[in-house]
Motif scaffolding. Sequence first.
Motif, PDB file in Angstrom:
ATOM      1  N   UNK A 147       0.833  -1.197   0.000  1.00  0.00           N
ATOM      2  CA  UNK A 147       0.000   0.000   0.000  1.00  0.00           C
ATOM      3  C   UNK A 147       0.862   1.239   0.000  1.00  0.00           C
ATOM      4  N   UNK A 148       0.323   2.328  -0.561  1.00  0.00           N
ATOM      5  CA  UNK A 148       1.011   3.615  -0.606  1.00  0.00           C
ATOM      6  C   UNK A 148       0.009   4.681  -0.187  1.00  0.00           C
ATOM      7  N   UNK A 149       0.422   5.555   0.720  1.00  0.00           N
ATOM      8  CA  UNK A 149      -0.426   6.633   1.204  1.00  0.00           C
ATOM      9  C   UNK A 149       0.269   7.964   0.955  1.00  0.00           C
ATOM     10  N   UNK A 150      -0.468   8.936   0.467  1.00  0.00           N
ATOM     11  CA  UNK A 150       0.034  10.291   0.290  1.00  0.00           C
ATOM     12  C   UNK A 150      -0.580  11.128   1.404  1.00  0.00           C
ATOM     13  N   UNK A 151       0.288  11.722   2.228  1.00  0.00           N
ATOM     14  CA  UNK A 151      -0.180  12.517   3.368  1.00  0.00           C
ATOM     15  C   UNK A 151       0.245  13.965   3.193  1.00  0.00           C
ATOM     16  N   UNK A 162       1.031  17.919   4.938  1.00  0.00           N
ATOM     17  CA  UNK A 162       1.954  18.360   5.980  1.00  0.00           C
ATOM     18  C   UNK A 162       1.413  18.101   7.383  1.00  0.00           C
ATOM     19  N   UNK A 163       0.094  18.017   7.523  1.00  0.00           N
ATOM     20  CA  UNK A 163      -0.520  17.730   8.822  1.00  0.00           C
ATOM     21  C   UNK A 163      -0.674  16.224   9.053  1.00  0.00           C
ATOM     22  N   UNK A 164      -0.104  15.410   8.184  1.00  0.00           N
ATOM     23  CA  UNK A 164      -0.111  13.933   8.203  1.00  0.00           C
ATOM     24  C   UNK A 164      -1.491  13.316   7.968  1.00  0.00           C
ATOM     25  N   UNK A 165      -2.427  14.090   7.411  1.00  0.00           N
ATOM     26  CA  UNK A 165      -3.731  13.529   7.043  1.00  0.00           C
ATOM     27  C   UNK A 165      -3.604  12.859   5.675  1.00  0.00           C
ATOM     28  N   UNK A 166      -4.188  11.666   5.520  1.00  0.00           N
ATOM     29  CA  UNK A 166      -4.172  10.977   4.230  1.00  0.00           C
ATOM     30  C   UNK A 166      -4.981  11.772   3.212  1.00  0.00           C
ATOM     31  N   UNK A 167      -4.382  12.040   2.049  1.00  0.00           N
ATOM     32  CA  UNK A 167      -5.104  12.735   0.979  1.00  0.00           C
ATOM     33  C   UNK A 167      -5.343  11.823  -0.218  1.00  0.00           C
ATOM     34  N   UNK A 168      -4.614  10.727  -0.305  1.00  0.00           N
ATOM     35  CA  UNK A 168      -4.832   9.736  -1.359  1.00  0.00           C
ATOM     36  C   UNK A 168      -4.138   8.453  -0.937  1.00  0.00           C
ATOM     37  N   UNK A 169      -4.580   7.345  -1.479  1.00  0.00           N
ATOM     38  CA  UNK A 169      -3.985   6.064  -1.114  1.00  0.00           C
ATOM     39  C   UNK A 169      -4.317   5.017  -2.155  1.00  0.00           C
TER      40      UNK A 169
END
Length: 87
Positions: free
Chosen positions: A59-63, A65-72
């Motif tokens: 799996x790959x997650x794009x976070x 600057x606030x470490x919230x997931x924006x895409x995965x």
Amino acid sequence: DTLPGQADALPSFVMAPGEFVIVAASTNAFFAANPAHTGRGVEVADGTLGSGLNNFADGVFLRNAATANVDAVSYGGSTAAFNPGVN
């Protein structure tokens, strides 16, 4: 993945709606192998994506600057982002 949850910091950048960015262990190697690609690429500092993406499930997650997931995305047997993973 032998070290799940490993994260790589990326250089700061802004993506426009509909834009995509290639994230590579080595942008030089990516652009050499894909000379027709004219888009943007960013490189991870240590030259390794996480602990290495494997061929059967990951799996790959794009976070942000606030470490919230924006895409995965997850694929194969991994249900990290989708259940079932993309095949």
